[in-house]
Design a protein around this motif. Structure first.
Motif, short mmCIF file in Angstrom:
data_model
loop_
_atom_site.label_atom_id
_atom_site.label_comp_id
_atom_site.label_asym_id
_atom_site.label_seq_id
_atom_site.Cartn_x
_atom_site.Cartn_y
_atom_site.Cartn_z
N THR A 1 -45.94 50.72 65.77
CA THR A 1 -46.75 49.53 65.47
C THR A 1 -46.26 48.33 66.26
N GLU A 2 -44.95 48.11 66.27
CA GLU A 2 -44.41 46.94 66.95
C GLU A 2 -44.66 47.03 68.46
N VAL A 3 -44.50 48.23 69.03
CA VAL A 3 -44.73 48.38 70.47
C VAL A 3 -46.20 48.11 70.81
N LEU A 4 -47.09 48.68 70.01
CA LEU A 4 -48.52 48.46 70.25
C LEU A 4 -48.86 46.97 70.18
N ARG A 5 -48.27 46.31 69.17
CA ARG A 5 -48.56 44.88 68.99
C ARG A 5 -48.13 44.09 70.22
N SER A 6 -46.99 44.44 70.79
CA SER A 6 -46.51 43.72 71.97
C SER A 6 -47.36 44.03 73.20
N VAL A 7 -47.59 45.32 73.43
CA VAL A 7 -48.33 45.71 74.63
C VAL A 7 -49.74 45.12 74.61
N ASP A 8 -50.31 45.00 73.42
CA ASP A 8 -51.65 44.43 73.25
C ASP A 8 -51.73 43.02 73.84
N LYS A 9 -50.57 42.36 73.93
CA LYS A 9 -50.56 40.97 74.41
C LYS A 9 -50.29 40.88 75.92
N LEU A 10 -50.11 42.04 76.56
CA LEU A 10 -49.66 42.04 77.95
C LEU A 10 -50.56 41.20 78.86
N GLU A 11 -51.86 41.44 78.75
CA GLU A 11 -52.79 40.77 79.65
C GLU A 11 -52.73 39.25 79.48
N LYS A 12 -52.63 38.80 78.23
CA LYS A 12 -52.66 37.35 77.98
C LYS A 12 -51.30 36.68 78.22
N GLN A 13 -50.19 37.38 77.87
CA GLN A 13 -48.90 36.69 77.87
C GLN A 13 -47.94 37.15 78.97
N GLY A 14 -48.27 38.25 79.65
CA GLY A 14 -47.47 38.65 80.79
C GLY A 14 -46.21 39.45 80.45
N ASP A 15 -45.61 40.01 81.53
CA ASP A 15 -44.45 40.91 81.41
C ASP A 15 -43.28 40.29 80.64
N LYS A 16 -42.97 39.04 81.00
CA LYS A 16 -41.73 38.41 80.51
C LYS A 16 -41.73 38.35 78.99
N LYS A 17 -42.82 37.83 78.47
CA LYS A 17 -42.96 37.66 77.03
C LYS A 17 -42.90 39.01 76.30
N VAL A 18 -43.61 39.98 76.86
CA VAL A 18 -43.65 41.31 76.23
C VAL A 18 -42.26 41.95 76.26
N THR A 19 -41.55 41.79 77.41
CA THR A 19 -40.19 42.32 77.53
C THR A 19 -39.28 41.72 76.45
N GLU A 20 -39.37 40.40 76.29
CA GLU A 20 -38.58 39.72 75.24
C GLU A 20 -38.82 40.33 73.87
N GLU A 21 -40.10 40.50 73.58
CA GLU A 21 -40.46 41.05 72.27
C GLU A 21 -39.93 42.46 72.07
N LEU A 22 -40.06 43.27 73.12
CA LEU A 22 -39.63 44.66 73.00
C LEU A 22 -38.11 44.75 72.88
N LEU A 23 -37.40 43.87 73.60
CA LEU A 23 -35.94 43.79 73.46
C LEU A 23 -35.57 43.49 72.02
N LYS A 24 -36.31 42.52 71.46
CA LYS A 24 -36.02 42.07 70.10
C LYS A 24 -36.15 43.19 69.08
N ILE A 25 -37.10 44.11 69.30
CA ILE A 25 -37.26 45.20 68.32
C ILE A 25 -36.33 46.37 68.64
N GLY A 26 -35.50 46.21 69.67
CA GLY A 26 -34.44 47.19 69.89
C GLY A 26 -34.71 48.25 70.94
N ILE A 27 -35.61 47.97 71.85
CA ILE A 27 -35.85 48.93 72.93
C ILE A 27 -35.04 48.47 74.15
N ASN A 28 -34.40 49.42 74.82
CA ASN A 28 -33.51 49.00 75.92
C ASN A 28 -34.30 48.72 77.20
N LYS A 29 -33.64 48.02 78.11
CA LYS A 29 -34.31 47.52 79.31
C LYS A 29 -34.97 48.62 80.12
N ASN A 30 -34.27 49.72 80.24
CA ASN A 30 -34.78 50.83 81.01
C ASN A 30 -36.08 51.38 80.41
#
Lengths: 433, 433
Positions: free
Chosen positions: B179-208
């Motif tokens: 759910t959290e990943v979908l919610r972040s990716v859903d914002k990709l077009e509007k908010q861009g890579d940087k913002k989505v990366t931040e969010e995904l980091l926050k929920i505990g997914i590693n950089k790779n």
């Protein structure tokens, strides 16, 4: 798991009935547009202070009202009060006389009972900003055309004039009892003379006057008969003269437009409830379904828009309670199908699916309604489905059809089958329908 | 006097726009029926416990909910949840695969803002009870036909598959973060890579892993390109294989039905919000109105009906948010008139009124839309009215016309006038329109 159910009093249709209902809606819409009424829709929710501005109506009391945030909201309970608000709000953007139709649901939280719904469709026409009897004629002619196009041969329009009883009360200095008298007389047909007499006595009308009231409101028939009888009643005021003139003029107009007394009569018992009417009122009944009461009624109201606007704008309208009417007459409508499609394309093997889609496209382009069965179920299951939705034709497509670029069409009623090339498919289908 | 106003966020049209809106509705309805979808309507009000059974949706949170008597009610906020309830409630009376369309208003108490309404029309099609990709193809082909018939040449359908990201998360043992990943990716077009990366980091997914997710969801293009790129991603599970097969199969079907990559592309960024989707999802955008976002979207949902019924029924649907779409493209629609009428009959004298009604009847019988001006206002006033409602023709009727049994027709645009006998009136009008 949650039990799937609706709140009581809220109806919905299976596709077969929805299709029949929509067909009725289309007929009504077409007639309204042929008579030059323009469509509008208003929101389901209005501000409660605006919608319920006019006190006293039964329908208003039954409205669904609630608060969301700081806003006091109410769902529309008819289409006439929202129309008055609409006309006042958009006054400077509209052209008068303003003719509109509106076909939307209304909501009334009345006691749920057989044939009564808490959500139902009303189909309304109104003309706002004309004092001419031509407006009355227009509304009645349009209503009569709707009735005709719906095939309701047993319908008759009963026309009355609020001015007659008003004028009599005026002449007797009883005008202050107007509301109570109307309320009693409105019950005459259902409850009879005795009950109405009792009620009128109770509000202080003497026996002799009650006798006169009953005689007056029992006048009915063709315009000249009604006018003759009314001429014998000795009322000498302007309102009475105007009412007589209105009846005469309206009758002339209706006759000029080709109506006759099979379509309408005058009947002074018609009161049309307590609402806002001030002049001509009418109700339409089906002689084969008297239990329905009025299926289409309306009249002239002089004061409604004035609740919201400084200009006085006289209006006249008619309303059809479509949901109840439909339930009463749906057996008269001939619809078997549970689908608008005419042809079901049946893929009998995975390899033929792309060909099926090609066939569907071809048939669709010929403006025929068609779809491909979405799956590769056994032929018997697909045929069973076709049978259940009562689709007229199926196109069987197997490897043989694909190889030869043909389709095999089967008439589901007769069982007759015939094969045709893809090029001739649409023409063959039309022939078989 | 009460100020006539509506609650904020509730829109309504003047007749001219209502006519254009209705024309769009008719086009959509026609296409839906040509593809064999059957109409249904569900009540505006549902039991709150039933409508809000599935927690978590944004739209559900915005629903208008209130109590009437002892009943906890809520207005429908979409057409999909009521459909699930409908299918479960009428399960034994319906034939599956069940194909229905529904075009009704929904209500959401969201923040009022430009282009956002609290009441708007949705036009939905769904197929319930088919697992075949033919159902996806059907929904997409029908949506594409709607787009075509509405003249939206700049529309493109972007198709994705929820299974791709799901399969990747599965392979990384990260499915619990779905759910959290979908919610972040859903914002990709509007908010861009940087913002989505931040969010995904926050929920505990590693950089790779984030890098891989971004690469995965940025895959887009024609089916074979997408499949080629996906084949390079090393995911070895059933869900991934199925997703690839689905994309391939759907592409075959769409091509067989005549679509090409001007009509659609695959684009794995498409998530379609957090709702109930489980397989193919899609959104349609207008390249000339990117600010609109998706004008028509949908996908497959496997579990929805299961909230109300023991049988598992897979469904797939598409929804058009018509009110917003209309506002964005209404300038593309060519409608000047504020009336559906083609002819206004103008009575120039009281003596000609019955003749006017006779003329109107004659013209009406020829299936032309006509009405008589309801009053005896001066000719200049009547002409001014005709001008304002932009009616194409008027028929001037004075004593001379009555005497000779003719009518004088004037084209309001060109000013051209010509007289014709009553018998030839309809034919002459058709020529002048």
């Amino acid at each position: 798991m949650i039990t799937p159910k609706r709140p009581s009093g809220f109806n919905e249709f299976l596709p077969k009935d929805q299709m029949a209902f929509n067909a009725m809606m289309s007929v009504i819409k077409l007639v309204y547009e042929q008579h030059g009424y323009a469509p509008i829709e208003t929101p389901a929710l209005e501000l409660a202070e605006v919608l319920l501005a006019k006190e006293g109506g039964e329908s208003a009391k039954q409205s669904y009202r609630f608060t969301k945030g700081d806003t006091d909201l109410a769902m529309r309970f008819d289409l006439t009060v929202p129309l008055a608000r609409y006309v006042a709000e958009h006054y400077h953007e509209l052209s008068f006389p303003f003719r509109r139709y509106q076909m939307q649901e209304v909501w009334r939280g009345e006691k749920a009972q057989a044939g009564r719904y808490r959500q139902f469709y009303q189909c309304d026409i109104d003309i706002i900003g004309s004092n001419s009897l031509l407006a009355e004629a227009d509304i009645l002619l349009t209503s009569n055309d709707v009735i005709k196009e719906l095939g309701l041969k047993d319908a008759i329009i009963k026309i009355s004039h609020r001015g007659v009883l008003n004028a009599w009360l005026e002449s007797k200095k009883l005008k202050h009892l107007n509301t109570e008298v109307l309320r009693s007389v409105d019950k005459l047909e259902k409850q009879g003379d005795k009950k109405v007499t009792e009620e009128l006595l109770k509000i202080g009308i003497n026996k002799n006057d009650i006798q006169q009231i009953l005689e007056l409101v029992k006048i009915s028939g063709k315009a000249d008969e009604v006018i003759k009888k009314l001429s014998l009643v000795k009322i000498d005021n302007e309102e009475f003269k105007k009412a007589l003139n209105d009846i005469k003029e309206l009758d002339t107009y209706l006759k000029a437009a080709g109506l006759n007394n099979k379509n309408y009569i005058f009947d002074l018992k018609i009161i049309r409830g307590l609402d806002y009417y001030t002049g001509i009122v009418f109700e339409t009944v089906l002689t084969k379904n008297p239990e329905l009461g009025s299926i289409c009624g309306g009249g002239r109201y002089d004061n409604l828009v004035g609740f919201y606007h400084k200009e006085k704008l006289s209006g006249i309208g008619a309303s059809i309670g479509l949901s109840r009417l439909f339930n009463a007459i749906k057996d008269r409508i001939n619809n078997d199908q549970s689908t608008p499609a005419q042809v079901l394309i049946m893929p009998l093997d995975k390899s033929v699916v792309p060909y099926c889609l090609e066939v569907a496209k071809k048939i669709n382009q010929a403006k025929l309604n068609v779809f491909v069965y979405p799956g590769l179920d056994k032929m018997s299951k697909q045929l069973n489905y076709a049978n259940k939705i009562k689709i007229p034709l199926v196109a069987l497509i197997g490897e043989n059809e694909l190889k030869k670029k043909i389709i095999t069409i089967k008439n589901m009623k007769t069982g007759k089958q015939s094969s045709t090339s893809l090029a001739k498919a649409a023409a063959t289908i039309r022939k078989m329908l």
